[in-house]
Motif scaffolding. Sequence first.
Motif, mmCIF file in Angstrom:
data_model
loop_
_atom_site.group_PDB
_atom_site.id
_atom_site.type_symbol
_atom_site.label_atom_id
_atom_site.label_comp_id
_atom_site.label_asym_id
_atom_site.label_seq_id
_atom_site.Cartn_x
_atom_site.Cartn_y
_atom_site.Cartn_z
ATOM 1 N N TYR A 275 -8.976 -13.681 -3.949
ATOM 2 C CA TYR A 275 -10.065 -13.918 -5.348
ATOM 3 C C TYR A 275 -9.954 -13.075 -6.041
ATOM 4 C CZ TYR A 275 -10.282 -14.457 0.284
ATOM 5 O OH TYR A 275 -10.969 -14.824 1.841
ATOM 6 N N GLY A 276 -8.460 -12.689 -6.440
ATOM 7 C CA GLY A 276 -8.770 -12.386 -7.942
ATOM 8 C C GLY A 276 -9.026 -11.028 -8.174
ATOM 9 N N ASP A 277 -8.367 -10.128 -9.417
ATOM 10 C CA ASP A 277 -8.237 -8.842 -9.122
ATOM 11 C C ASP A 277 -9.423 -8.506 -9.550
ATOM 12 O OD1 ASP A 277 -5.410 -8.821 -9.386
ATOM 13 O OD2 ASP A 277 -5.723 -9.164 -11.214
ATOM 14 N N PHE B 12 -12.581 -9.557 -8.236
ATOM 15 C CA PHE B 12 -13.034 -9.329 -7.631
ATOM 16 C C PHE B 12 -12.225 -8.445 -5.894
ATOM 17 C CE2 PHE B 12 -14.681 -11.036 -2.724
ATOM 18 C CZ PHE B 12 -15.708 -10.509 -3.193
ATOM 19 N N CYS B 13 -10.970 -8.241 -6.040
ATOM 20 C CA CYS B 13 -10.080 -7.022 -5.719
ATOM 21 C C CYS B 13 -11.463 -5.748 -6.032
ATOM 22 C CB CYS B 13 -8.792 -6.705 -5.674
ATOM 23 S SG CYS B 13 -8.123 -5.277 -5.092
ATOM 24 N N LYS B 14 -11.671 -5.282 -7.309
ATOM 25 C CA LYS B 14 -12.314 -3.728 -7.062
ATOM 26 C C LYS B 14 -13.476 -3.965 -6.891
ATOM 27 C CE LYS B 14 -9.210 -2.660 -11.413
ATOM 28 N NZ LYS B 14 -9.444 -2.067 -12.418
ATOM 29 N N VAL B 15 -14.221 -4.957 -7.799
ATOM 30 C CA VAL B 15 -15.978 -5.452 -6.464
ATOM 31 C C VAL B 15 -15.475 -4.863 -5.127
ATOM 32 C CG1 VAL B 15 -17.704 -6.120 -6.259
ATOM 33 C CG2 VAL B 15 -16.804 -6.538 -8.455
ATOM 34 N N HIS B 16 -14.749 -5.308 -4.166
ATOM 35 C CA HIS B 16 -14.490 -5.262 -2.645
ATOM 36 C C HIS B 16 -14.297 -3.801 -2.255
ATOM 37 C CE1 HIS B 16 -12.809 -5.775 1.021
ATOM 38 N NE2 HIS B 16 -13.200 -6.404 1.968
ATOM 39 N N SER B 17 -13.117 -2.988 -3.379
ATOM 40 C CA SER B 17 -13.126 -1.404 -2.826
ATOM 41 C C SER B 17 -14.391 -1.276 -3.368
ATOM 42 C CB SER B 17 -12.129 -1.181 -3.105
ATOM 43 O OG SER B 17 -10.831 -2.847 -3.544
#
Length: 347
Positions: A101-103, A105-110
């Motif tokens: 899902y992309g970098d 959204f990875c940060k948002v998810h974290s």
Amino acid sequence: MNSPELWKAPEVQVCFALVNNSCPRNVRSVLSVSTMYTVMIGAIVMTILGNLVVIIAITHFKQLHTPTNFLILSMATTDLLLGCVVMPFSVIRSIESCWYYGDLFCKVHSCCDIMLCTTSIFHLCFISVDRYYAVCDPLHYVNKITIPVIEVFLLISWSIPIFFAFGLVFSELNIIGIEDFVAAIDCTGLCVLIFNKLWGVLASCIAFFLPGTVMVGIYIHIFTVARKHTKQIHMGPMRKEVGSEGRMKASSKTESKATKTLSIVMGVFVLCWLPFFLLIITDPFINFTTPEDVYNIFSWLGYSNSTFNPIIYGMFYPWFRKALRMIVTGIIFRPDSSTLNLFPGHA
């Protein structure tokens, strides 16, 4: 004659076949994958439905509009968001070791992961404060735990975790000093949150150990006071007005049961999240050698706390079971349903 192909090593599956430097994809047996998907999706469904019932019950029934229940409502909202926003995407990452899902959204998810976890324990901390005044200072409880006070509790419970989570992840303070290690494991399809030694300790203390210690201290004091009140009631040192002793016993029993229930909620939270936060602290000191599956198990054990909370309400709160029956049977759609009595034995 042996074919050269027979001597080739098994082909490594990757997350993105057409992308250079793609992360390797975790290959599991069909049985393992099926079992993991069943368990994880089941946990997500139970988390969403259980907390949705809590939210509907407290918002719909006027009898449940109390300061304590508003805190529980906000905590259920936190758990619901975890089930909707964080857990579904973590399923794919945990089973396949791939992030599709992309970098960004990875940060948002974290960020959402850290924020919602921290928000939950902040809520539990303030619920323990609420219980402290209810049991230890019942005469002034109504004056001290008011709606404006609850609003302050909720503001703190949401604002601090938001700034903490998004500030930490997007500033990348957590990887200062370990940039070489991060660069070495970097590949397309990777989404992991790594903490250096300093922030492994600080983040765990802020999100778990400090508020958890406050809660344990408050509940130990509450149980001491509640036990003293119970002994005083049973001893009956002086003659009381007719009916007053019965009311005191009933009130004491109600507060004691509520306190025990909320203590169980806190205890389950500690048991669910303690292994994960211990891992966050120790992993940097053992050069990040924790197996990926161990990390995933501890993460999902923490997520399961959001699944357990509504189950605890169902086991110990009669109003929850009655509200659930009314929701399932459609009684809540009646015009007068919001004023129905949810407490057995109460007029």
